[in-house]
Design an enzyme around this catalytic site. Structure first.
Site, PDB file in Angstrom:
ATOM      1  N   SER A 149       0.829  -1.213   0.000  1.00 51.17           N
ATOM      2  CA  SER A 149       0.000   0.000   0.000  1.00 51.17           C
ATOM      3  C   SER A 149       0.860   1.258   0.000  1.00 51.17           C
ATOM      4  O   SER A 149       1.960   1.277   0.569  1.00 51.17           O
ATOM      5  CB  SER A 149      -0.872  -0.030   1.255  1.00 51.17           C
ATOM      6  OG  SER A 149      -1.399   1.247   1.502  1.00 51.17           O
ATOM      7  N   TYR A 174      -2.037  -0.334  10.255  1.00 49.41           N
ATOM      8  CA  TYR A 174      -2.251  -0.920   8.920  1.00 49.41           C
ATOM      9  C   TYR A 174      -0.997  -0.775   8.062  1.00 49.41           C
ATOM     10  O   TYR A 174      -0.494  -1.743   7.481  1.00 49.41           O
ATOM     11  CB  TYR A 174      -3.454  -0.237   8.256  1.00 49.41           C
ATOM     12  CG  TYR A 174      -3.573  -0.535   6.773  1.00 49.41           C
ATOM     13  CD1 TYR A 174      -3.949  -1.799   6.323  1.00 49.41           C
ATOM     14  CD2 TYR A 174      -3.290   0.448   5.814  1.00 49.41           C
ATOM     15  CE1 TYR A 174      -4.042  -2.077   4.963  1.00 49.41           C
ATOM     16  CE2 TYR A 174      -3.389   0.187   4.458  1.00 49.41           C
ATOM     17  CZ  TYR A 174      -3.764  -1.090   4.031  1.00 49.41           C
ATOM     18  OH  TYR A 174      -3.856  -1.360   2.687  1.00 49.41           O
TER      19      TYR A 174
HETATM   20  N1  LIG Z   1      -8.569  -0.322  -2.102  1.00 50.61           N
HETATM   21  C1  LIG Z   1      -7.480   0.411  -1.946  1.00 50.61           C
HETATM   22  O1  LIG Z   1      -7.491   1.638  -2.178  1.00 50.61           O
HETATM   23  C2  LIG Z   1      -6.175  -0.211  -1.507  1.00 50.61           C
HETATM   24  C3  LIG Z   1      -5.040   0.617  -1.436  1.00 50.61           C
HETATM   25  C4  LIG Z   1      -3.833   0.044  -1.032  1.00 50.61           C
HETATM   26  C5  LIG Z   1      -3.754  -1.307  -0.742  1.00 50.61           C
HETATM   27  N2  LIG Z   1      -4.885  -2.086  -0.824  1.00 50.61           N
HETATM   28  C6  LIG Z   1      -4.753  -3.508  -0.506  1.00 50.61           C
HETATM   29  O2  LIG Z   1      -5.344  -4.255  -1.559  1.00 50.61           O
HETATM   30  C7  LIG Z   1      -5.946  -5.442  -1.046  1.00 50.61           C
HETATM   31  C8  LIG Z   1      -7.411  -5.528  -1.477  1.00 50.61           C
HETATM   32  O3  LIG Z   1      -8.091  -4.378  -0.991  1.00 50.61           O
HETATM   33  P1  LIG Z   1      -9.640  -4.114  -1.250  1.00 50.61           P
HETATM   34  O4  LIG Z   1      -9.841  -2.659  -1.273  1.00 50.61           O
HETATM   35  O5  LIG Z   1     -10.092  -4.970  -2.378  1.00 50.61           O
HETATM   36  O6  LIG Z   1     -10.226  -4.645   0.131  1.00 50.61           O
HETATM   37  P2  LIG Z   1     -11.505  -5.577   0.435  1.00 50.61           P
HETATM   38  O7  LIG Z   1     -11.726  -5.484   1.901  1.00 50.61           O
HETATM   39  O8  LIG Z   1     -12.625  -5.221  -0.474  1.00 50.61           O
HETATM   40  O9  LIG Z   1     -10.967  -7.014   0.049  1.00 50.61           O
HETATM   41  C9  LIG Z   1     -10.226  -7.813   0.944  1.00 50.61           C
HETATM   42  C10 LIG Z   1     -10.870  -9.183   0.982  1.00 50.61           C
HETATM   43  O10 LIG Z   1     -10.088  -9.979   1.891  1.00 50.61           O
HETATM   44  C11 LIG Z   1     -10.987 -10.762   2.656  1.00 50.61           C
HETATM   45  N3  LIG Z   1     -10.352 -11.081   3.933  1.00 50.61           N
HETATM   46  C12 LIG Z   1     -10.125 -10.238   4.970  1.00 50.61           C
HETATM   47  N4  LIG Z   1      -9.569 -10.911   5.998  1.00 50.61           N
HETATM   48  C13 LIG Z   1      -9.438 -12.206   5.591  1.00 50.61           C
HETATM   49  C14 LIG Z   1      -8.961 -13.382   6.214  1.00 50.61           C
HETATM   50  N5  LIG Z   1      -8.511 -13.366   7.479  1.00 50.61           N
HETATM   51  N6  LIG Z   1      -8.982 -14.545   5.517  1.00 50.61           N
HETATM   52  C15 LIG Z   1      -9.460 -14.570   4.232  1.00 50.61           C
HETATM   53  N7  LIG Z   1      -9.956 -13.482   3.603  1.00 50.61           N
HETATM   54  C16 LIG Z   1      -9.931 -12.316   4.270  1.00 50.61           C
HETATM   55  C17 LIG Z   1     -12.221  -9.897   2.851  1.00 50.61           C
HETATM   56  O11 LIG Z   1     -13.377 -10.664   3.160  1.00 50.61           O
HETATM   57  C18 LIG Z   1     -12.306  -9.174   1.512  1.00 50.61           C
HETATM   58  O12 LIG Z   1     -13.180  -9.838   0.626  1.00 50.61           O
HETATM   59  C19 LIG Z   1      -5.753  -5.391   0.460  1.00 50.61           C
HETATM   60  O13 LIG Z   1      -4.603  -6.146   0.782  1.00 50.61           O
HETATM   61  C20 LIG Z   1      -5.507  -3.918   0.747  1.00 50.61           C
HETATM   62  O14 LIG Z   1      -4.747  -3.739   1.909  1.00 50.61           O
HETATM   63  C21 LIG Z   1      -6.088  -1.559  -1.210  1.00 50.61           C
END
Ligand SMILES: NC(=O)c1ccc[n+]([C@@H]2O[C@H](COP(=O)([O-])OP(=O)(O)OC[C@H]3O[C@@H](n4cnc5c(N)ncnc54)[C@H](O)[C@@H]3O)[C@@H](O)[C@H]2O)c1
Length: 340
Positions: A149, A174
Site C-alpha cells: 500500500s 495498517y
Molecule cells: N482499495 C485500496 O485503495 C487499496 C489501497 C492500497 C492497498 N490495498 C490492498 O489491496 C488489497 C485488497 O483491498 P480491497 O480494497 O479490495 O479490500 P476488500 O476489503 O474489499 O478485500 C479484501 C478481501 O479480503 C478478505 N479477507 C479479509 N480478511 C481475511 C482473512 N482473514 N482470511 C481470508 N480473507 C480475508 C475480505 O473478506 C475481503 O473480501 C488489500 O490487501 C488492501 O490492503 C487496497
C-alpha cells in the site's frame, strides 16, 4: 494457468478474478467474508465477477455463503470460505491444486480501524500472509504477488513517492503491517527462491469500491441528502487509481513473474495524478448533479496528508500504462453506483 487469489470476493479481488476468468485461466478464491463491511456486498461482487448478475435471496451469513459456493462451482472457478489465519485449512487447498501463482489481496484494509484493532491487523496481515508463504515453500509454489500500500510512505515529504524512498516511518498499524509484509516477503524470496512482486496500490476506486472509502461514502451520503464528514481543510490529496488500471498492473506483474526468475520487486501502482479532497468532492458533486452538505471535522490520526506515486518503475519494468483520468473514473463509478 491456476491462480490462487486471496480476498477474491473483495473490491480489487473480484475485478481481478473477472479478468483472469475472461482470459481463460482458473481461479481458486480464498475469502473469509469478514465483517469489515457487509458480506452481502462481497456476495454481490462475486456474482458480478463470475456470472454477471446479482440477484440473490439473503437469509443468514453461513447459509448464504454455502449457497454462493454451490452456485459458483465450475471447472474454472472454486470458492473457499476460508480464513488465511487457519494454516491447516489452507493446507488442504494447497494439497488439492497445482497452483501456478498466488495473488494475495486478502487483508484487513482500513487505516482508521487499524488504530482500534492493531492486534487483529497483525494477525491477518502479517501472520495470515506468512501462512501462505509457508505453504508456498512446502508445496513448491514459486510465483507470488502481494498487495502492499501507498500508506507505507507515511508522511513522506519528498514527492512523488518512489520505491527507493525510506519507508521506516509508517503512521498507522495498517501501514506497518503492509511494510512488514514487504520485509518478510523478502525473507521468503531469499531463503526459498519465491519470485515475488509487492505492489504498492495508491487509493483505488471504481465500481464495487469498498463502502468505507471516501469516494463511495461521499457518493452515498450526497445522494441520500445526508451530511458528509469532511476532515481537514480540503487540501489533503491523494493519487487515486482507477480499478481497471490496477487490474492491468496486476496482470502485467503476473506476466513479468512468468517471464523472469530471481525476482523480488516493490512496485508503485498509481495514476500519478494528485487530486485534493476539495477537487474530489467537486468531481463527485458534478457527476451526481447534486451538492454536498459538509460537516467540517479536524484531520483524523493515521491519515496521511498527501500521496503521489512515482510510476517510472512500473512503466519501465512491467509496461504499466494507467489511462483513466479522475473525471472519467468518477463518472464510471457514479454510473455504477446509481444503477444499483
Ligand atoms: N482499495 C485500496 O485503495 C487499496 C489501497 C492500497 C492497498 N490495498 C490492498 O489491496 C488489497 C485488497 O483491498 P480491497 O480494497 O479490495 O479490500 P476488500 O476489503 O474489499 O478485500 C479484501 C478481501 O479480503 C478478505 N479477507 C479479509 N480478511 C481475511 C482473512 N482473514 N482470511 C481470508 N480473507 C480475508 C475480505 O473478506 C475481503 O473480501 C488489500 O490487501 C488492501 O490492503 C487496497
Amino acid at each position: 494457468m491456476n491462480y490462487l487469489v486471496t480476498g477474491g470476493s473483495g473490491f480489487i479481488g473480484s475485478h481481478l478474478t473477472e479478468q483472469l476468468l475472461k482470459k481463460g485461466h482458473s481461479v481458486i478464491n480464498i475469502d473469509n467474508f469478514d465483517d469489515f463491511y457487509n458480506y452481502h456486498i462481497k456476495i454481490q461482487n462475486t456474482l458480478e465477477a463470475i456470472f454477471n448478475f446479482s440477484d440473490f435471496d439473503y437469509s443468514d451469513k453461513e447459509k448464504d455463503i454455502r449457497k454462493l459456493i454451490s452456485l459458483s462451482k465450475s471447472e474454472k472457478y472454486s470458492l473457499y470460505y476460508q480464513d488465511i489465519r487457519d494454516k491447516r485449512g489452507l493446507e488442504q487447498i494447497f494439497k488439492t491444486y497445482q497452483i501456478d501463482a498466488v495473488i494475495h489481496l486478502a487483508a484487513l484494509a482500513g487505516v482508521r480501524p487499524s488504530i482500534e484493532k492493531p492486534l487483529e491487523y497483525e494477525e491477518v496481515n502479517v501472520r495470515g500472509t506468512m501462512n501462505l508463504w509457508e505453504l508456498c515453500r512446502d508445496f513448491n509454489v514459486k510465483k507470488f504477488i502481494c498487495a502492499s500500500s501507498s500508506s507505507v510512505y507515511g508522511n513522506n515529504e519528498k514527492v512523488p513517492f518512489a520505491e527507493t524512498d525510506n519507508v521506516d516511518h509508517p503512521i498507522s498499524p495498517y501501514a506497518a503491517t503492509k511494510r512488514c509484509g514487504e520485509i518478510l516477503g523478502h525473507v521468503y524470496h531469499d531463503l526459498y527462491k519465491i519470485d515475488m512482486i509487492q505492489l504498492r496500490f495508491f487509493t483505488v476506486y471504481g465500481p464495487r469500491q469498498r463502502p468505507d472509502l471516501a469516494i463511495h461514502k461521499f457518493t452515498r451520503l450526497i445522494s441520500e441528502n445526508q451530511e458528509i464528514p469532511f476532515y481537514g481543510d480540503g487540501t489533503t490529496a491523494r493519487d487515486y487509481t482507477y480499478i481497471d488500471d490496477i487490474t492491468d498492473g496486476i496482470l502485467k506483474s503476473i506476466q513479468y513473474l512468468q517471464n523472469n526468475s530471481g525476482v523480488y520487486e516493490i512496485i508503485n501502482l498509481g495514476e500519478s495524478e494528485v487530486i485534493s479532497l476539495n477537487e474530489m468532492l467537486a468531481t463527485i458533486e458534478d457527476a451526481l448533479g447534486k451538492s454536498a452538505i459538509r460537516k467540517n471535522l479536524p484531520m483524523q490520526p493515521g491519515d496521511v496528508l498527501k500521496t503521489n506515486a512515482d510510476i517510472t518503475k512500473a512503466r519501465t519494468l512491467i509496461g504499466y500504462k494507467p489511462d483513466t483520468n479522475f473525471q472519467n473514473g468518477i463518472k464510471k463509478f457514479v454510473e455504477w453506483f446509481l444503477r444499483k
